[in-house]
Each structure stands twice: as structure tokens, then as C-alpha cells.
Write a protein that holds these residues in place. Structure first.
Motif, short mmCIF file in Angstrom:
data_model
loop_
_atom_site.label_atom_id
_atom_site.label_comp_id
_atom_site.label_asym_id
_atom_site.label_seq_id
_atom_site.Cartn_x
_atom_site.Cartn_y
_atom_site.Cartn_z
N ARG A 49 -96.82 54.89 64.35
CA ARG A 49 -97.27 53.88 65.31
C ARG A 49 -96.48 54.06 66.60
O ARG A 49 -95.42 54.70 66.60
N ILE A 50 -97.01 53.47 67.65
CA ILE A 50 -96.38 53.64 68.96
C ILE A 50 -95.06 52.87 69.02
O ILE A 50 -95.01 51.68 68.71
N GLY A 51 -94.00 53.56 69.41
CA GLY A 51 -92.70 52.92 69.53
C GLY A 51 -92.35 52.56 70.96
O GLY A 51 -93.20 52.64 71.86
N ALA A 52 -91.11 52.19 71.17
CA ALA A 52 -90.68 51.68 72.47
C ALA A 52 -90.76 52.74 73.57
O ALA A 52 -90.84 52.40 74.75
N HIS A 53 -90.73 54.01 73.19
CA HIS A 53 -90.81 55.07 74.20
C HIS A 53 -92.25 55.52 74.44
O HIS A 53 -92.48 56.51 75.16
N GLY A 54 -93.21 54.85 73.76
CA GLY A 54 -94.62 55.19 73.99
C GLY A 54 -95.11 56.37 73.17
O GLY A 54 -96.23 56.84 73.37
N THR A 55 -94.28 56.86 72.26
CA THR A 55 -94.71 57.95 71.37
C THR A 55 -94.69 57.45 69.93
O THR A 55 -94.16 56.37 69.64
N LEU A 56 -95.26 58.23 69.03
CA LEU A 56 -95.39 57.80 67.64
C LEU A 56 -94.05 57.86 66.91
O LEU A 56 -93.26 58.79 67.10
N VAL A 57 -93.83 56.85 66.08
CA VAL A 57 -92.59 56.76 65.31
C VAL A 57 -92.88 56.40 63.86
O VAL A 57 -93.89 55.77 63.55
N VAL A 58 -91.98 56.82 62.97
CA VAL A 58 -91.94 56.30 61.59
C VAL A 58 -90.49 55.98 61.25
O VAL A 58 -89.55 56.48 61.88
N PHE A 59 -90.35 55.12 60.25
CA PHE A 59 -89.02 54.80 59.75
C PHE A 59 -88.90 55.28 58.30
O PHE A 59 -89.88 55.23 57.54
N LEU A 60 -87.70 55.74 57.94
CA LEU A 60 -87.42 56.18 56.57
C LEU A 60 -86.63 55.10 55.84
O LEU A 60 -85.79 54.42 56.44
N HIS A 61 -86.89 54.96 54.55
CA HIS A 61 -86.22 53.93 53.75
C HIS A 61 -84.71 54.22 53.70
O HIS A 61 -84.29 55.29 53.27
N PRO A 62 -83.88 53.24 54.12
CA PRO A 62 -82.43 53.49 54.14
C PRO A 62 -81.84 53.75 52.75
O PRO A 62 -80.78 54.37 52.64
N GLY A 63 -82.54 53.29 51.72
CA GLY A 63 -82.06 53.56 50.37
C GLY A 63 -82.13 55.04 50.01
O GLY A 63 -81.47 55.49 49.07
N ASP A 64 -82.92 55.79 50.76
CA ASP A 64 -83.04 57.24 50.50
C ASP A 64 -82.15 58.06 51.43
O ASP A 64 -82.10 59.29 51.31
N SER A 65 -81.49 57.40 52.37
CA SER A 65 -80.77 58.17 53.41
C SER A 65 -79.38 57.60 53.66
O SER A 65 -78.99 57.37 54.79
N GLY A 66 -78.68 57.34 52.56
CA GLY A 66 -77.27 56.95 52.67
C GLY A 66 -77.07 55.63 53.41
O GLY A 66 -76.07 55.46 54.10
N GLY A 67 -78.00 54.70 53.24
CA GLY A 67 -77.82 53.38 53.82
C GLY A 67 -78.12 53.29 55.31
O GLY A 67 -77.93 52.26 55.92
N VAL A 68 -78.60 54.39 55.88
CA VAL A 68 -78.90 54.43 57.31
C VAL A 68 -80.42 54.33 57.51
O VAL A 68 -81.17 55.12 56.94
N LEU A 69 -80.84 53.35 58.28
CA LEU A 69 -82.26 53.25 58.64
C LEU A 69 -82.53 54.29 59.73
O LEU A 69 -82.02 54.18 60.84
N ILE A 70 -83.33 55.30 59.37
CA ILE A 70 -83.59 56.40 60.30
C ILE A 70 -84.99 56.26 60.88
O ILE A 70 -85.97 56.09 60.15
N GLU A 71 -85.06 56.30 62.20
CA GLU A 71 -86.34 56.34 62.90
C GLU A 71 -86.58 57.79 63.35
O GLU A 71 -85.68 58.42 63.90
N LEU A 72 -87.77 58.28 63.08
CA LEU A 72 -88.16 59.58 63.63
C LEU A 72 -89.18 59.30 64.72
O LEU A 72 -90.09 58.49 64.55
N MET A 73 -89.01 59.94 65.83
CA MET A 73 -89.81 59.63 67.03
C MET A 73 -90.33 60.93 67.62
O MET A 73 -89.56 61.88 67.82
N GLU A 74 -91.60 60.98 67.85
CA GLU A 74 -92.15 62.18 68.49
C GLU A 74 -91.55 62.29 69.89
O GLU A 74 -91.53 61.32 70.64
N ALA A 75 -91.05 63.47 70.22
CA ALA A 75 -90.39 63.66 71.50
C ALA A 75 -91.38 63.35 72.63
O ALA A 75 -92.54 63.74 72.56
#
Lengths: 138, 138
Positions: free
Chosen positions: A107-133
Motif C-alpha cells: 500500500r502507499i506509504g508516507a513517501h508515496g511509494t508502496l510499502v509492506v510491514f514484516l511481523h516483528p515476531g519473525d525479525s528479532g522484535g523489530v517491526l520492519i517496513e520495506l518501502m519501494e525506493a
């Protein structure tokens, strides 16, 4: 796979006060005006540094996903880390193939490009956002 | 005043597993070998991205300051944010003059330059590290 560290997301109870802190105490000079992003339930502002940004996020609306975070951390705190990727759909498929739970459809994020979030339970307690450059064309 | 976002510090219960996650799942290719930093009570490794870094920190020793963090967050999580400054002594004096509690005298950090930490209670719940930029000469 993951590219530049785009920003650190910091949840704040009062975005005007947070902006004043980053400007008047830390001395940041490039800070955007707060903007509402209703689909994500946040009001945000970017503190832009010579490299990297801090994204200040205040809850927007009654169903804001950061309300619970602020209940646990009333003063605010680090909420997520955002890394750039070249292609969000490839990134999502790759993350799922590697056993990660992806929390949303792109979905569109704050920078106007598509983003997804990864479950923090799978990534060492860190909520990771991936954002299309922002500057990648397809 | 604050310069580039140098890195995000991520506390981890097991640095070898964390390195494997950043390498094999997220696809980062430039990750240092873990190093002990006894004065700060951490074992650290840097994940270097095209811009910005993630500093993975595992407790080192019985008095490690991140043991308590991991008690509250057993899976790990975002621990601090590090901004570069030109001169650590000027930064410390300036922060104190602006009412911030600086938690330590300048000491050598993981990048080999002087660092101080600011009290998170004064900065919206975020533990901020200020680090003298590696390439600044005095």
C-alpha cells in the motif's frame, strides 16, 4: 536485497512537541509539516538529515495501530525501521518464501511509494517496513 | 547540529542468529564479525547498507546495560538511534545547556570515535547516541 536505511519510525504522543524537540534541542533544520495518512492511522512528519530520516508518527483516528504502542510507552519510542527495496512485490514474495509473515498487501506509504510491514515476531522484535525506493521506475 | 543518521542499534539475544537473519532472510551482504566492547558491555556487529547501518548488540558481561532491555523484550528490539555530530564535546555542552541529561562522559564507541548517550526520558522515549563523525579532524 534490502537497500538503504531509509528512516527510523518514532512514535510520539504529540507531534508538535516532538518537532519542537528535534528542531530546538537537536538542531535539525529540515522538518516537514505534519500530514495525516488515514489509511495507516498516523499523522507523520519527516526529520530529514544529511543522510537518513526520522519519521515522527502520532496516532490518527481511533483505530490507529500505534495507540497500543503508546499505551505501553507513554513517552513514545522507536516504532519501526524502514529499508528500501527495488520492487515491493518481489520483496513480499521473497520474504514469504523465506518464512516471514508479511502484515499487509503493498500500500502507499508516507513517501508515496508502496510499502509492506514484516511481523516483528519473525525479525528479532523489530517491526520492519520495506518501502519501494522513490526513484525506481518499472 | 545533528548530522547523518549513522545507525540504528538493535538489541539481540543471540548475535550469530541475528547475523544469519540479516544475511539469509533480508539479504544483507556486508556484515562485520562480532566484536566485544567490554567498556560498553556489548558484543556488536554492523550490518552496512548502501546508506546507514544496523548495529546488532548482544549483552557482554554481567553488568551489560542491555540485559534489562532484553528482560523486557526477550526477542530483542530497537535499542537506540545514533546521529553523527562534528564535535562530541561541543555537542555534550550544547545538549546540557538545553536541559538534556547526558548519561556519560565522552568515550570511545564501536566506530572508534567518541560517543555520548542522552537520557531517553528527555527525548521522547528514544535512547539517542551522539557520535563524533569518523572523518572529522580536530
Amino acid at each position: 536485497m534490502i537497500g538503504p536505511l531509509n528512516h527510523v519510525g518514532v512514535a510520539v504522543p504529540d507531534i508538535r512537541k516532538a518537532i519542537a524537540f528535534y528542531r530546538d534541542v537537536l538542531g535539525a533544520t529540515d522538518i516537514t509539516e505534519p500530514q495525516d495518512l488515514p489509511p495507516q492511522g498516523v499523522t507523520y512528519a519527516f526529520v530529514t538529515l544529511p543522510s537518513g530520516q526520522v519519521e515522527l508518527i502520532e496516532p490518527y483516528g481511533e483505530n490507529s495501530p500505534i495507540l497500543k504502542f503508546l499505551e505501553r510507552n507513554p513517552k513514545g519510542g522507536q516504532h519501526h525501521v524502514c529499508f528500501e527495496v527495488d520492487d515491493i512485490h518481489i520483496a513480499k514474495t521473497t520474504m514469504e518464501a523465506r518464512g516471514m509473515r508479511v502484515l499487509n498487501e503493498p500500500r502507499i506509504g508516507a513517501h508515496g511509494t508502496l510499502v509492506v510491514f514484516l511481523h516483528p515476531g519473525d525479525s528479532g522484535g523489530v517491526l520492519i517496513e520495506l518501502m519501494e525506493a522513490p526513484d525506481v521506475e518499472h
